[in-house]
Structures are given as structure tokens and as C-alpha cells.
Design an enzyme around this catalytic site. Structure first.
Site, PDB file in Angstrom:
ATOM      1  N   CYS A 170       8.805  12.663   1.785  1.00  0.00           N
ATOM      2  CA  CYS A 170       8.804  11.228   1.575  1.00  0.00           C
ATOM      3  C   CYS A 170       8.800  10.778   0.083  1.00  0.00           C
ATOM      4  CB  CYS A 170       7.649  10.618   2.239  1.00  0.00           C
ATOM      5  SG  CYS A 170       7.685  10.814   3.975  1.00  0.00           S
ATOM      6  N   HIS A 310       3.033   3.341  -2.477  1.00  0.00           N
ATOM      7  CA  HIS A 310       3.762   3.888  -1.062  1.00  0.00           C
ATOM      8  C   HIS A 310       3.312   3.171   0.180  1.00  0.00           C
ATOM      9  CE1 HIS A 310       5.095   7.136   1.097  1.00  0.00           C
ATOM     10  NE2 HIS A 310       4.016   7.552   1.684  1.00  0.00           N
ATOM     11  N   GLU A 321      -4.514   6.390  -1.968  1.00  0.00           N
ATOM     12  CA  GLU A 321      -3.552   5.554  -2.822  1.00  0.00           C
ATOM     13  C   GLU A 321      -4.417   4.693  -3.624  1.00  0.00           C
ATOM     14  OE1 GLU A 321       0.876   3.633  -2.859  1.00  0.00           O
ATOM     15  OE2 GLU A 321      -0.150   3.839  -1.117  1.00  0.00           O
ATOM     16  N   LYS A 342       7.107  -1.493   2.717  1.00  0.00           N
ATOM     17  CA  LYS A 342       7.217  -1.047   4.111  1.00  0.00           C
ATOM     18  C   LYS A 342       6.497  -1.754   5.216  1.00  0.00           C
ATOM     19  CE  LYS A 342       6.680   3.995   2.546  1.00  0.00           C
ATOM     20  NZ  LYS A 342       6.363   4.049   1.349  1.00  0.00           N
ATOM     21  N   HIS A 347       9.189   2.513   7.311  1.00  0.00           N
ATOM     22  CA  HIS A 347       9.063   4.028   6.323  1.00  0.00           C
ATOM     23  C   HIS A 347      10.445   4.747   6.558  1.00  0.00           C
ATOM     24  CE1 HIS A 347       8.229   7.353   4.100  1.00  0.00           C
ATOM     25  NE2 HIS A 347       6.661   7.526   4.659  1.00  0.00           N
ATOM     26  N   PHE A 406       4.018  14.357   3.227  1.00  0.00           N
ATOM     27  CA  PHE A 406       3.470  15.381   3.935  1.00  0.00           C
ATOM     28  C   PHE A 406       3.885  16.525   2.972  1.00  0.00           C
ATOM     29  CE2 PHE A 406       3.518  13.343   8.455  1.00  0.00           C
ATOM     30  CZ  PHE A 406       2.565  12.639   8.014  1.00  0.00           C
TER      31      PHE A 406
END
Length: 423
Positions: A170, A310, A321, A342, A347, A406
Site C-alpha cells: 500500500c 493514510h 498513525e 479514503k 483504499h 502490510f
């Protein structure tokens, strides 16, 4: 030797709810959501049945019948966005040495949609143990190798310089642009066509995220399913899209009278070496990436006007975050508006980092901070200024955009107006 300064002079975006950079920005500025029930296939068997899909007709975007047959949907996105970015920049690539024009494209999952569709064909809906290749699309190999994305973009724009696909989950969309910046800075290229593309909304992708319960099961209210930093969030909404940029050295852009959206002043990426999907609660790795990106930009945290988060909409990510911003920016974290787009466009995995760079540059262009849609009940542990529901007009000269993926990938990029950074 002084490193060359790199600027964005062309932007094109394909995103849910508004293809083209203008349509994309209008959706963000108005706080509209583009999430809906999945229409690409029957989602009934799945835990999560919502996504942010693009209404995309490749013919309307100038792709030929042969190009459509040859390319997976994500590759089509990348080529259309690349052509649009070059047009937006006003650059005549024919006047440059093609060996000095390069391409880097990010993608997390490559041609997942095409591979899924073609397996269904060659296996006759999964009924054949031994698949029949005679029914496959002739260019199926291009679907298998993500490097075809960079090849297609290079062919589309006539680039014969450095060419690569960056795949870091990502954070691919930030990392591909960061790689392009370094190629210009070090002198390996003069012009880079860079960005990312993913079209992952397929049964296999939904099954993968269902297995780890990362995506939201809120299929009864798809328009409000993506809720970053909200106390009622329960997973992210899968999306798709592409954003591509023209990057060039600052002095070259000035010489040709190009419109400069932003300078890419700093970039860094780190890994937590911790867990495939887990995040340390203190946000140390993201904070380190932010610190290094600011150092490269030679900027203090207090110079940041906006953070494009994010903000995936999972409790683990949002809290990680928030901790990273506090750790890296200190007290200024409480004074800096933050938002997650998002909440509006979902996403799109490897594509989202570049789409968020585009949002950051357009926020600077318009002096508007886009909102975090669907943020009605703030999570008490996410106690920063997450700009809920409505866009905010604000002078925006320097932006931090971050990504988390991830595998422990953590990336940060600083965009700034060239004149402000020079001062």
C-alpha cells in the site's frame, strides 16, 4: 554537487466518482463519497460487499480496440493517466532525448482483475482441473508480470530511459514517485513519468481481505462505510484507480514556463520488521520516515500546513498513525489539520499513495484542505484535528503525505511550494 530539485508539472487522476484531476478534486472539495455496493461481480458470498468503483469506458478515454484487448484494467488506467499527465504538463517529449525520459509505476497487486477473469474463462468457471489455454486472452502473459505496466506507459509516451515497477504493497504509490525523484536528482533521467495504478476489485481480492477481516462489513450503508478516525469504523473500503505525474528538474520547468504544482522536497521509507499485518502502537517507524523526509526537505515540523493521512479506517492503523504524528511533529501535530481522502474514494491499495500525492498537490493549488467524510464520532485516541465532513479553506504551502502497508512498510513525502522552500 548540489542535488537537482524536482517538481511536479503534470497531473492526471482516475478515481472513483470523478475521472480526471478536476473531477477528482471537485469530489474531494465537496466532501462527496464514491463508495457503493459492488457491481463488478455478485458479492453475495462475501463478508464485505462494498467498494469504490470507477465508471470507466476505455474507448471514451481514447484506447484502441487492440490496446483494450492487450491490457488489463489497471494497465489501461496507467496509460490513460500517463497520457493525461503529459498533456497537462504541456511538455513536448519529442524534443527530449528519449533515453533521458523514464517511467516508474507502482502497483500492489498488478493485473489481479484480469488474471481472475481469465482463470474463470480457461477453467470454465472453475470446473476444469486442467485449464484450457485456447480460451485465454492472447496477451495473458502481460497480466502475469506487473512489469508490463511500466512497459505500456513507456510505449505510450515514448520513454526509453530507466523503467521500473515498484511494488511495496500500500506504499507503492509513494515509493514509485520517490524512486523517480531520486533518478532525477542523481542525474539518471531528466523527465520521469511516474505514479501508480491498481484495479483490485475482484472476487479473489475480496476473499483475501475477508479472511483477515480488514474490510468493512457495513454493506447496508455503502456511502458511509469508510470512516477513518471515527469511533464506529470497522474496516476499510476497497477501491481502484490511478494517478500519474510528470516530474522534471526545477530549472528546466522554469525555463520552459511550465506550471509547477509543487516541489517534492523530501521522501523516506522505513520498515517495522515486526509483523505482516500488525503495527507497533507507538508509530515509531512511520515517525522515523517523517523525520527523515523533513530532514531531506530541510524543513521543520512547524512549517507543515496540512497532513494527508493514510487513514485507512482500521482502528490499528488510525491509532498507529496518530501516535506517529505526535512522535515526529511534537506539539505542532495538534495544530496541523489532517484528513483522509479514503473516506471518499476508498483504499486502492498500491494506487492510493499516488492519488494522495495528487490530492496534496491540488490542496496546495487551491489552498483548501479536503475533509474526512463520515467522521461524526471521533475516536478519543485519535485526538488531532482530523477536519471532519467539510473542506477547510487555508493557506497550504507545505504538505506531508504518508502511507502504511502490510509487511511493515511506512513511507512519507513532503511537498512544498518551491519559493517557500527557497526562502
Amino acid at each position: 554537487m548540489t542535488a537537482r530539485r524536482v517538481v511536479i508539472t503534470g497531473i492526471e487522476v482516475l478515481a472513483p466518482g470523478g475521472t480526471g484531476a478536476e473531477g477528482f478534486w471537485n469530489l474531494l472539495a465537496e466532501g462527496r463519497t464514491a463508495t457503493r455496493g459492488i457491481t463488478f461481480f455478485d458479492p453475495t458470498p462475501f463478508r464485505s460487499r462494498v467498494a469504490a468503483e470507477i465508471d470507466f469506458d476505455p474507448r471514451e478515454h481514447g484506447l484502441s480496440a487492440q490496446e483494450i484487448r492487450r491490457m488489463d484494467r489497471a494497465a489501461q488506467f496507467a496509460v490513460v493517466a500517463a497520457r493525461g499527465a503529459v498533456a497537462d504538463s504541456g511538455i513536448d517529449l519529442d524534443t527530449y532525448d528519449p533515453y533521458r525520459v523514464g517511467v516508474t509505476i507502482g502497483s500492489a497487486v498488478g493485473a489481479t482483475m484480469g488474471l481472475d477473469e481469465e482463470y474463470n474463462v480457461v477453467s470454465d468457471g472453475g470446473r476444469l482441473d486442467l485449464v484450457d489455454h485456447r480460451y485465454a486472452v492472447p496477451h495473458l502473459y502481460n497480466y502475469l508480470v506487473p512489469s508490463s505496466f511500466a512497459s505500456e506507459v513507456a510505449w505510450a509516451v515514448g520513454a526509453q530511459g530507466p523503467s521500473a515497477v515498484v511494488s511495496t504493497g500500500c506504499t507503492s504509490g509513494i515509493d514509485s514517485v520517490g524512486h523517480a525523484v531520486e533518478l532525477i536528482r542523481e542525474g539518471s533521467a531528466d523527465i520521469m513519468i511516474t505514479g501508480s495504478s491498481d484495479a483490485p476489485i475482484s472476487p479473489i481480492t475480496m476473499a483475501c481481505f475477508d479472511a483477515i477481516k480488514a474490510t468493512t462489513p457495513r454493506h447496508d450503508d455503502p456511502e458511509h462505510a469508510s470512516r477513518p478516525f471515527d469511533g464506529t469504523r470497522n474496516g476499510f473500503v476497497l477501491g481502484e484507480g490511478s494517478a500519474v505525474f510528470v516530474l522534471e528538474e526545477l530549472e528546466n520547468a522554469k525555463k520552459r514556463g511550465a506550471h509547477i504544482y509543487a516541489e517534492i522536497a523530501g521522501y523516506a521509507t522505513r520498515s517495522n520488521a515486526y509483523h505482516m499485518t500488525g503495527l507497533r502502537p507507538d508509530g515509531a517507524e512511520m515517525a522515523e520516515a517523517i523525520r527523515v523526509a523533513l530532514d531531506e526537505a530541510r524543513m521543520n515540523p512547524t512549517e507543515l500546513d496540512y497532513i494527508n493521512a493514510h487513514g485507512s479506517g482500521t482502528k490499528q492503523n488510525d491509532r498507529h498513525e496518530t501516535a506517529a504524528f505526535k512522535r515526529s511533529l511534537g506539539d505542532h501535530a495538534y495544530r496541523t489539520p489532517v484528513s483522509s481522502i479514503k473516506s471518499m474514494i476508498g483504499h486502492s491499495l498500491g494506487a492510493i499513495g499516488s492519488i494522495e500525492i495528487a490530492a496534496s498537490a491540488l490542496a496546495m493549488e487551491n489552498n483548501v484542505v479536503p475533509p474526512t467524510a463520515n467522521l461524526h464520532t471521533p475516536d478519543p485516541e485519535c485526538d488531532l484535528d482530523y477536519v471532519p465532513l467539510v473542506a477547510r479553506e487555508q493557506l497550504t504551502d507545505a504538505v506531508l503525505t504518508v502511507g502504511s502497508g502490510f509487511g511493515g512498510f511506512q513511507s512519507a513525502m513532503v511537498l512544498a511550494r518551491p519559493e517557500r522552500r527557497a526562502a
